[in-house]
Design a protein around this motif. Structure first.
Motif, PDB file in Angstrom:
ATOM      1  N   UNK A   1      51.933  40.454  42.173  1.00  0.00           N
ATOM      2  CA  UNK A   1      52.211  39.007  42.064  1.00  0.00           C
ATOM      3  C   UNK A   1      52.636  38.361  43.378  1.00  0.00           C
ATOM      4  N   UNK A   2      53.460  39.045  44.178  1.00  0.00           N
ATOM      5  CA  UNK A   2      53.921  38.439  45.435  1.00  0.00           C
ATOM      6  C   UNK A   2      52.765  38.240  46.413  1.00  0.00           C
ATOM      7  N   UNK A   3      51.795  39.151  46.425  1.00  0.00           N
ATOM      8  CA  UNK A   3      50.630  38.996  47.298  1.00  0.00           C
ATOM      9  C   UNK A   3      49.704  37.910  46.759  1.00  0.00           C
TER      10      UNK A   3
ATOM     11  N   UNK B   1      43.187  42.901  51.484  1.00  0.00           N
ATOM     12  CA  UNK B   1      44.613  43.157  51.263  1.00  0.00           C
ATOM     13  C   UNK B   1      44.875  44.652  51.039  1.00  0.00           C
ATOM     14  N   UNK B   2      45.869  45.215  51.742  1.00  0.00           N
ATOM     15  CA  UNK B   2      46.130  46.658  51.613  1.00  0.00           C
ATOM     16  C   UNK B   2      46.682  47.074  50.240  1.00  0.00           C
ATOM     17  N   UNK B   3      47.223  46.152  49.462  1.00  0.00           N
ATOM     18  CA  UNK B   3      47.782  46.503  48.147  1.00  0.00           C
ATOM     19  C   UNK B   3      46.839  46.188  46.987  1.00  0.00           C
TER      20      UNK B   3
ATOM     21  N   UNK C   1      41.492  51.144  33.632  1.00  0.00           N
ATOM     22  CA  UNK C   1      41.389  52.293  34.549  1.00  0.00           C
ATOM     23  C   UNK C   1      41.437  51.746  35.969  1.00  0.00           C
ATOM     24  N   UNK C   2      42.212  52.378  36.826  1.00  0.00           N
ATOM     25  CA  UNK C   2      42.227  51.997  38.236  1.00  0.00           C
ATOM     26  C   UNK C   2      41.385  52.979  39.034  1.00  0.00           C
ATOM     27  N   UNK C   3      40.777  52.465  40.081  1.00  0.00           N
ATOM     28  CA  UNK C   3      39.979  53.344  40.949  1.00  0.00           C
ATOM     29  C   UNK C   3      40.893  54.376  41.611  1.00  0.00           C
ATOM     30  N   UNK C   4      42.136  53.989  41.900  1.00  0.00           N
ATOM     31  CA  UNK C   4      43.078  54.899  42.561  1.00  0.00           C
ATOM     32  C   UNK C   4      43.461  56.079  41.659  1.00  0.00           C
TER      33      UNK C   4
END
Length: 178
Positions: free
Chosen positions: A106-108, A126-128, A149-152
């Protein structure tokens, strides 16, 4: 809890695993969900296409669902426009969709620039950022289920699940059934 919730959750997990097997960077995919017992009653030949364990599960559970991928979807500039064009006959008990998105904390997100091109460049650099695949299913006047599902953390045992993880997409899918 609605009696079909467990069966809808199983169908959404199955759709998500099916799509995951094809890898990332995939287009939106849409699936009609039909009760397997009803489909077998109207199309007896379907039994020849289903595995024995699927037939047994369908006999044991009145809400066992079969997913039918929809080919030849209308061209649309975005998911919202595509869903606005879809409607389903009464024989379809529900619908599921898979879509990939990029999300930020949210902050980004609060610092994202205005303008489509600038926002996209910011998001992709963005790195995050997190790439996610959303699989969302709803039943006509019934429950919803979501799988994320996240890619990470790209593993079948790392898929987050719940009835309302993506409420906007749940509402958009539900609107296609009325």
């Amino acid at each position: 809890m609605h009696p079909a919730t467990t069966d809808l959750a199983a169908a959404v997990r199955e759709v998500e695993h099916h799509v995951a097997a094809a890898g990332w960077d995939a287009p939106v995919r849409v699936f009609a969900l039909v009760r397997t017992q009803a489909a077998l009653a109207t199309e007896p030949g379907l039994a020849d296409q289903l595995a024995d364990e699927v037939l047994a599960a369908a006999q044991a559970a009145p809400w066992h669902l079969t997913s039918i991928e929809q080919e030849g979807l209308p061209s649309a500039p975005d998911l919202e426009s595509l869903l606005a064009e879809l409607s389903w006959p009464d024989a379809v008990d529900g619908v599921a969709v898979t879509v990939e998105r990029v999300v930020l904390p949210p902050e980004a997100e609060a610092q994202m620039p205005q303008g489509k091109a600038a926002a996209l460049a910011y998001l992709l650099a963005h790195p995050e950022r997190q790439d996610v695949r959303l699989a969302v299913g709803v039943l006509r006047d019934g429950p919803s289920w979501c799988a994320v599902r996240t890619r990470a953390n790209d593993a079948d045992d790392q898929v987050g699940q719940g009835p309302d993880l993506v409420p906007g997409l749940v509402a958009a899918l539900r609107s296609t059934l009325h």
